[in-house]
Write a protein that holds these residues in place. Sequence first.
Motif, mmCIF file in Angstrom:
data_model
loop_
_atom_site.group_PDB
_atom_site.id
_atom_site.type_symbol
_atom_site.label_atom_id
_atom_site.label_comp_id
_atom_site.label_asym_id
_atom_site.label_seq_id
_atom_site.Cartn_x
_atom_site.Cartn_y
_atom_site.Cartn_z
ATOM 1 N N HIS A 7 0.838 -1.206 0.000
ATOM 2 C CA HIS A 7 0.000 0.000 0.000
ATOM 3 C C HIS A 7 0.873 1.256 0.000
ATOM 4 N N GLN A 8 1.920 1.273 0.808
ATOM 5 C CA GLN A 8 2.818 2.432 0.869
ATOM 6 C C GLN A 8 3.509 2.656 -0.474
ATOM 7 N N ALA A 9 3.934 1.564 -1.126
ATOM 8 C CA ALA A 9 4.608 1.686 -2.422
ATOM 9 C C ALA A 9 3.657 2.245 -3.480
ATOM 10 N N PHE A 10 2.426 1.742 -3.521
ATOM 11 C CA PHE A 10 1.457 2.234 -4.500
ATOM 12 C C PHE A 10 1.072 3.680 -4.216
ATOM 13 N N ASN A 11 0.949 4.032 -2.938
ATOM 14 C CA ASN A 11 0.607 5.399 -2.577
ATOM 15 C C ASN A 11 1.735 6.363 -2.960
ATOM 16 N N ALA A 12 2.976 5.966 -2.737
ATOM 17 C CA ALA A 12 4.112 6.813 -3.112
ATOM 18 C C ALA A 12 4.135 7.038 -4.626
ATOM 19 N N LEU A 13 3.834 6.003 -5.390
ATOM 20 C CA LEU A 13 3.782 6.138 -6.852
ATOM 21 C C LEU A 13 2.621 7.054 -7.254
ATOM 22 N N ARG A 14 1.491 6.927 -6.588
ATOM 23 C CA ARG A 14 0.337 7.789 -6.869
ATOM 24 C C ARG A 14 0.680 9.251 -6.629
ATOM 25 N N LEU A 15 1.373 9.526 -5.532
ATOM 26 C CA LEU A 15 1.745 10.903 -5.224
ATOM 27 C C LEU A 15 2.702 11.474 -6.261
ATOM 28 N N LEU A 16 3.635 10.651 -6.724
ATOM 29 C CA LEU A 16 4.551 11.102 -7.777
ATOM 30 C C LEU A 16 3.795 11.375 -9.072
ATOM 31 N N LYS A 19 2.122 14.682 -8.959
ATOM 32 C CA LYS A 19 3.072 15.786 -9.162
ATOM 33 C C LYS A 19 3.339 15.992 -10.646
ATOM 34 N N TYR A 20 3.521 14.891 -11.368
ATOM 35 C CA TYR A 20 3.807 14.994 -12.795
ATOM 36 C C TYR A 20 2.609 15.515 -13.579
ATOM 37 N N VAL A 21 1.416 15.079 -13.214
ATOM 38 C CA VAL A 21 0.226 15.463 -13.962
ATOM 39 C C VAL A 21 -0.202 16.898 -13.654
ATOM 40 N N HIS A 22 -0.144 17.296 -12.397
ATOM 41 C CA HIS A 22 -0.698 18.589 -11.999
ATOM 42 C C HIS A 22 0.356 19.678 -11.760
ATOM 43 N N THR A 30 16.570 9.336 -9.752
ATOM 44 C CA THR A 30 16.837 8.123 -8.972
ATOM 45 C C THR A 30 15.707 7.833 -7.994
ATOM 46 N N PHE A 31 15.148 8.876 -7.392
ATOM 47 C CA PHE A 31 14.033 8.703 -6.461
ATOM 48 C C PHE A 31 12.791 8.210 -7.202
ATOM 49 N N VAL A 32 12.529 8.799 -8.366
ATOM 50 C CA VAL A 32 11.367 8.406 -9.168
ATOM 51 C C VAL A 32 11.501 6.939 -9.590
ATOM 52 N N MET A 33 12.687 6.544 -10.057
ATOM 53 C CA MET A 33 12.901 5.158 -10.486
ATOM 54 C C MET A 33 12.767 4.192 -9.310
ATOM 55 N N ALA A 34 13.327 4.550 -8.173
ATOM 56 C CA ALA A 34 13.231 3.676 -7.002
ATOM 57 C C ALA A 34 11.775 3.483 -6.588
#
Length: 158
Positions: A7-16, A19-22, A30-34
């Motif tokens: 859940h934390q991994a999917f939520n972190a990806l959702r937040l990223l 940021k990209y969309v809005h 490196t942070f985005v890829m990780a």
Amino acid sequence: ELDKRAHQAFNALRLLRNKYVHFVCPEPRTFVMATQLKAWHYALHLLEEGLLPLSAGQKTMLETAKKEMMLSEDFLDTRFQEVQPELDKARQAGLKVATCPTCEKLSLILGDGWPDCKVCARNDIDPETVADKYASMWDWSWKHPKHGPDDDVAWCEM
């Protein structure tokens, strides 16, 4: 119900993604890829565990995607970090954890049925083949599947 870490991994990806969309995402590549690799690990795990029923075609596509993911050293490293609790639990249960001959990570659980790699998810290799591959990783001249450099993994009663 999702595992807390998934859940934390999917939520972190959702937040990223937001940021990209809005907005503009100031995070380093490196942070985005990780973040993305960690989410891929959990998505693959859920699909392998049968979260959704897959058609034959979807299973073929999943296997193709998985083979490509397993070629990425970054993805393998991410999976290795994420499965550490499972590896620690296996060690505490008295099982051996050896280097996997397929992905070359210290993630192959031995001693509880067929060998099971928690990184590349290979659990279909018979024990003799694993012992032979494991031994040949450490000694290129290895030929006999019952004698090896690591007697805890490959042994001979002769």
